[in-house]
Design a protein around this motif. Structure first.
Motif, mmCIF file in Angstrom:
data_model
loop_
_atom_site.group_PDB
_atom_site.id
_atom_site.type_symbol
_atom_site.label_atom_id
_atom_site.label_comp_id
_atom_site.label_asym_id
_atom_site.label_seq_id
_atom_site.Cartn_x
_atom_site.Cartn_y
_atom_site.Cartn_z
ATOM 1 N N LEU A 1 0.560 -1.334 -0.046
ATOM 2 C CA LEU A 1 0.368 -0.469 -0.230
ATOM 3 C C LEU A 1 1.281 1.221 -0.154
ATOM 4 O O LEU A 1 0.591 2.016 -0.104
ATOM 5 C CB LEU A 1 -1.065 -0.304 1.059
ATOM 6 N N LYS B 1 3.119 2.591 -2.114
ATOM 7 C CA LYS B 1 2.545 3.556 -3.004
ATOM 8 C C LYS B 1 1.373 3.607 -3.492
ATOM 9 O O LYS B 1 1.165 5.543 -4.215
ATOM 10 C CB LYS B 1 3.368 3.241 -4.534
ATOM 11 N N HIS B 2 -0.065 3.311 -3.359
ATOM 12 C CA HIS B 2 -1.103 3.925 -3.852
ATOM 13 C C HIS B 2 -2.302 4.183 -2.429
ATOM 14 O O HIS B 2 -2.167 5.230 -2.658
ATOM 15 C CB HIS B 2 -2.157 2.360 -3.946
ATOM 16 N N ASP B 3 -1.482 4.288 -1.142
ATOM 17 C CA ASP B 3 -1.698 4.897 -0.158
ATOM 18 C C ASP B 3 -1.335 4.623 1.301
ATOM 19 O O ASP B 3 -0.961 3.908 1.692
ATOM 20 C CB ASP B 3 -2.895 3.554 0.329
ATOM 21 N N PRO B 4 -0.392 6.126 1.365
ATOM 22 C CA PRO B 4 0.147 5.866 2.587
ATOM 23 C C PRO B 4 0.131 5.854 3.258
ATOM 24 O O PRO B 4 0.951 4.988 4.143
ATOM 25 C CB PRO B 4 1.017 7.065 1.839
ATOM 26 N N GLU B 5 -1.498 7.126 3.504
ATOM 27 C CA GLU B 5 -1.808 6.868 4.789
ATOM 28 C C GLU B 5 -1.800 5.067 5.883
ATOM 29 O O GLU B 5 -2.396 5.380 6.272
ATOM 30 C CB GLU B 5 -2.993 7.595 5.056
ATOM 31 N N ALA B 6 -2.592 4.571 4.394
ATOM 32 C CA ALA B 6 -3.051 3.178 5.340
ATOM 33 C C ALA B 6 -1.732 2.729 5.996
ATOM 34 O O ALA B 6 -1.996 1.916 6.799
ATOM 35 C CB ALA B 6 -3.635 2.724 4.334
ATOM 36 N N ALA B 7 -0.676 2.597 4.860
ATOM 37 C CA ALA B 7 0.743 1.496 4.953
ATOM 38 C C ALA B 7 1.251 2.334 6.563
ATOM 39 O O ALA B 7 1.595 1.696 7.226
ATOM 40 C CB ALA B 7 1.578 1.952 3.715
ATOM 41 N N SER B 8 1.077 4.237 6.329
ATOM 42 C CA SER B 8 1.789 3.782 7.750
ATOM 43 C C SER B 8 0.754 3.722 8.930
ATOM 44 O O SER B 8 1.926 3.874 9.627
ATOM 45 C CB SER B 8 1.610 5.685 7.097
#
Length: 416
Positions: A250, A252-259
């Motif tokens: 995630l 690359k596409h959703d940095p907030e969810a990855a964080s």
């Protein structure tokens, strides 16, 4: 010169054997008889409470006397006699402690074998002890005195004449047999003072049983560790790996969810580390490795919900397995006091004396403690039995509760 040396050596051995025999005869009468009579009277009056004060002193004196005979048998005649006594726990001062000590002494079969030996040693010790000296005196009298009396007197001429060959016979006998007579007394003592076949069999059974219990306890402990790893740290580490994998997809596409996943992964790693630390503490507490038994017990006392007086007198450190066993034993006793006794204070004492480590844990709670199968104290007893240790609980209703643990061990040098 070699011939003279051999003769001098033989004379010295004969005189030494005679002297040792006289010592045996004297102590069998002047020490054995008072100990026998006093011990029996003390045991008879135990039900009336009159022997509680004298029985421990006299029975321990009997053991010390028997140990002296064992040492003499080994040093004088080369006859080793093993000590058959069960280890006695250190008893707290007071009437209850003395009653418990009397009970332990009277229940030990070695006590009754000692008393039987005292009884039989009165005639046997006197006879075998005096015999070498009597043969020597008669032999010297027949060889040195009788010829002069034959030459100087006419009365009893035949009597003194017959004493000459009799004296020669006695002197020959004492030269040949004096050390053997002393050894015969040592063998007599060995027959009664050594552990009996029943005691040896019971000892083997006890060791077999304790070994089986230790193996079972070790297997159960391994299963617990495996279960804790599977349900705790392993599960958290699996979740940690999944979160990191999802975060990689995630990022690359959703940095907030990855964080958010990385934050959750960091929490899982901290929880896994905490689980591993708790598991390690249950196996071997780090404070025990770092600060030794003294510091670990003091740290344990500070964690209790009530004041714990600690007194530790250890001139060195026990071996790691013994240190761990004593630490967990003290921890179990204090934990039980905190959970069940209703105590307002407790105390812990550790000392080392004559090759034995003694740990005493007490509290002023309601008392009535009794080790039960499957309970914590039963587990402590199994743990100590692996080191040939004993556990004694004195806990009358109303308190106080005193748990005494004792096991043989050596301490390392303080410098080490």
């Amino acid at each position: 010169m070699s011939g003279v040396s051999r003769v001098a050596g033989r004379v010295a051995r004969v005189l030494t054997a005679c002297g040792r025999g006289l010592v045996q005869a004297a102590v069998s009468q002047f020490a054995g008889v008072p100990l026998l009579v006093g011990s029996l009277l003390s045991i008879v009056f135990l039900p009336l409470g009159l022997g509680v004060l004298t029985a421990p002193v006299l029975l321990r004196g009997t053991r010390a006397f028997a140990d002296t005979q064992r040492r003499w048998a080994r040093e004088w005649s080369g006859v080793p006699i093993a000590s058959p006594y069960r280890p006695l726990p250190r008893i707290e001062p007071g009437p209850a402690g003395r009653v418990e000590l009397c009970r332990q002494l009277v229940r030990d079969p070695a006590t009754w074998r000692d008393l039987l030996w005292l009884l039989l040693n009165v005639p046997v010790g006197a006879l075998l002890g005096v015999l070498p000296a009597a043969l020597l005196v008669n032999g010297l009298g027949g060889i040195l005195v009788a010829p002069f009396l034959v030459a100087l007197t006419t009365a009893h001429h035949l009597y003194w004449t017959l004493n000459i060959p009799l004296g020669a016979l006695c002197l020959t006998a004492v030269i040949a047999a004096a050390p053997l007579i002393v050894k015969g007394h040592a063998l007599f003592c060995s027959a009664l003072l050594a552990p009996g076949r029943g005691q040896l069999s019971a000892r083997v059974d006890s060791l077999t049983d304790s070994r089986t219990q230790v193996v079972d306890a070790s297997a159960a402990e391994l299963r617990r560790i495996e279960r804790d790893l599977h349900d705790g740290a392993q599960a958290r580490l699996v979740a940690l790996g999944m979160n990191i994998g999802l975060a990689e997809q995630l990022i690359k596409h959703d940095p907030e969810a990855a964080s958010a996943l990385m934050v959750e992964a960091r929490e899982h790693s901290g929880q896994a580390l905490s689980d591993l630390r708790d598991l390690v503490r249950g196996i071997h507490p780090p404070v025990l490795a770092e600060r030794g038994l003294d510091g670990a017990v003091r740290a344990l006392a500070m964690s209790m919900p009530f004041p714990v007086d600690v007194r530790i007198e250890l001139p060195g450190r026990p071996e790691a397995p013994v240190e761990s066993a004593v630490y967990f034993a003290v921890a179990e006793a204090l934990t039980n006091a905190a959970k069940h006794s209703g105590a307002s204070r407790a105390w812990a004492q550790l000392s080392h004396d004559h090759g034995r480590l003694v740990a005493i844990v007490g509290d002023d709670g309601i008392g009535g403690v009794c080790p039960t199968a499957g309970g914590g104290l039963a587990g402590v007893e199994r743990r100590l039995a692996a080191f040939d240790g004993v556990l004694v609980v004195t806990s009358p209703v109303g308190g106080p509760t005193i748990i005494t643990m004792e096991l043989p061990c050596a301490l390392s040098s303080p410098k080490t």
